[in-house]
Design a protein around this motif. Structure first.
Motif, mmCIF file in Angstrom:
data_model
loop_
_atom_site.group_PDB
_atom_site.id
_atom_site.type_symbol
_atom_site.label_atom_id
_atom_site.label_comp_id
_atom_site.label_asym_id
_atom_site.label_seq_id
_atom_site.Cartn_x
_atom_site.Cartn_y
_atom_site.Cartn_z
ATOM 1 N N GLU A 1 64.488 22.918 37.913
ATOM 2 C CA GLU A 1 63.142 22.503 37.503
ATOM 3 C C GLU A 1 62.380 21.914 38.686
ATOM 4 O O GLU A 1 61.186 22.170 38.861
ATOM 5 C CB GLU A 1 63.222 21.473 36.374
ATOM 6 C CG GLU A 1 63.635 22.055 35.041
ATOM 7 C CD GLU A 1 63.753 20.989 33.955
ATOM 8 O OE1 GLU A 1 63.141 19.912 34.095
ATOM 9 O OE2 GLU A 1 64.483 21.248 32.986
ATOM 10 N N LYS A 2 63.057 21.122 39.500
ATOM 11 C CA LYS A 2 62.434 20.538 40.696
ATOM 12 C C LYS A 2 62.013 21.634 41.667
ATOM 13 O O LYS A 2 60.930 21.571 42.260
ATOM 14 C CB LYS A 2 63.394 19.568 41.380
ATOM 15 C CG LYS A 2 63.689 18.329 40.560
ATOM 16 C CD LYS A 2 64.743 17.475 41.232
ATOM 17 C CE LYS A 2 65.126 16.278 40.380
ATOM 18 N NZ LYS A 2 66.208 15.499 41.011
ATOM 19 N N ILE A 3 62.850 22.634 41.831
ATOM 20 C CA ILE A 3 62.526 23.746 42.722
ATOM 21 C C ILE A 3 61.343 24.527 42.175
ATOM 22 O O ILE A 3 60.463 24.956 42.936
ATOM 23 C CB ILE A 3 63.765 24.643 42.944
ATOM 24 C CG1 ILE A 3 64.819 23.873 43.739
ATOM 25 C CG2 ILE A 3 63.376 25.939 43.654
ATOM 26 C CD1 ILE A 3 66.170 24.527 43.792
ATOM 27 N N ALA A 4 61.285 24.696 40.862
ATOM 28 C CA ALA A 4 60.153 25.403 40.250
ATOM 29 C C ALA A 4 58.842 24.695 40.587
ATOM 30 O O ALA A 4 57.828 25.347 40.869
ATOM 31 C CB ALA A 4 60.338 25.508 38.739
ATOM 32 N N ILE A 5 58.863 23.367 40.583
ATOM 33 C CA ILE A 5 57.665 22.601 40.936
ATOM 34 C C ILE A 5 57.304 22.853 42.399
ATOM 35 O O ILE A 5 56.139 23.085 42.735
ATOM 36 C CB ILE A 5 57.883 21.099 40.652
ATOM 37 C CG1 ILE A 5 57.961 20.870 39.144
ATOM 38 C CG2 ILE A 5 56.772 20.254 41.280
ATOM 39 C CD1 ILE A 5 58.452 19.499 38.751
ATOM 40 N N LEU A 6 58.303 22.836 43.276
ATOM 41 C CA LEU A 6 58.039 23.077 44.699
ATOM 42 C C LEU A 6 57.516 24.485 44.937
ATOM 43 O O LEU A 6 56.584 24.678 45.723
ATOM 44 C CB LEU A 6 59.305 22.832 45.520
ATOM 45 C CG LEU A 6 59.791 21.389 45.580
ATOM 46 C CD1 LEU A 6 61.116 21.296 46.328
ATOM 47 C CD2 LEU A 6 58.752 20.488 46.197
ATOM 48 N N VAL A 7 58.086 25.461 44.264
ATOM 49 C CA VAL A 7 57.611 26.838 44.397
ATOM 50 C C VAL A 7 56.156 26.928 43.967
ATOM 51 O O VAL A 7 55.331 27.566 44.627
ATOM 52 C CB VAL A 7 58.497 27.818 43.586
ATOM 53 C CG1 VAL A 7 57.850 29.180 43.456
ATOM 54 C CG2 VAL A 7 59.875 27.953 44.238
ATOM 55 N N ASP A 8 55.833 26.259 42.870
ATOM 56 C CA ASP A 8 54.450 26.296 42.401
ATOM 57 C C ASP A 8 53.515 25.635 43.413
ATOM 58 O O ASP A 8 52.483 26.188 43.763
ATOM 59 C CB ASP A 8 54.314 25.623 41.035
ATOM 60 C CG ASP A 8 52.891 25.703 40.515
ATOM 61 O OD1 ASP A 8 52.392 26.833 40.343
ATOM 62 O OD2 ASP A 8 52.274 24.650 40.310
ATOM 63 N N LEU A 9 53.875 24.434 43.867
ATOM 64 C CA LEU A 9 53.003 23.695 44.776
ATOM 65 C C LEU A 9 52.844 24.406 46.125
ATOM 66 O O LEU A 9 51.734 24.531 46.643
ATOM 67 C CB LEU A 9 53.553 22.282 45.017
ATOM 68 C CG LEU A 9 53.520 21.326 43.832
ATOM 69 C CD1 LEU A 9 54.268 20.033 44.165
ATOM 70 C CD2 LEU A 9 52.101 21.027 43.414
#
Length: 107
Positions: free
Chosen positions: A52-60
């Motif tokens: 989930e944390k990586i998903a946020i980084l990918v989005d940002l």
């Protein structure tokens, strides 16, 4: 995103987000909140929370085009948002407030 396992390898996570494993390793050095578990041999094991944390980084970074520093600021300002869209909403509200100040200054 259907995450049915307890742990995922770095190659599985990289494949999931279509990024290189080196990018994930680099992000670990830049974002202290991203710290996957490691086996006795040092092999990374990512949990669904890590993903989930990586998903946020990918989005940002990859989707919104923020720099590493910009992503750090967004995360610092908003914590680790559950909804990455909240970052955009907050930025738009900041822009709106800025434009209102400018508008008042013109009157």
């Amino acid at each position: 995103m259907n995450l049915d396992k307890q742990y995922y390898s770095i190659s599985e996570v990289a494949s999931l987000f279509k990024v290189n494993t080196s990018k994930l390793r680099y992000w670990e050095t830049q974002f202290p909140h991203l710290l996957p578990k490691r086996t006795g041999k040092g092999i990374r094991k990512y949990t669904p929370v890590d993903i989930e944390k990586i998903a946020i980084l990918v989005d940002l970074i990859d989707n919104q085009g923020l720099t590493i520093e910009g992503a750090k600021l967004a995360i610092k300002k908003n914590g680790s948002p559950k909804n990455p869209n909240q970052v955009v909403i907050d930025q738009l509200l900041d822009i709106r407030q800025f434009l209102q100040v400018i508008s008042e200054g013109l009157n």
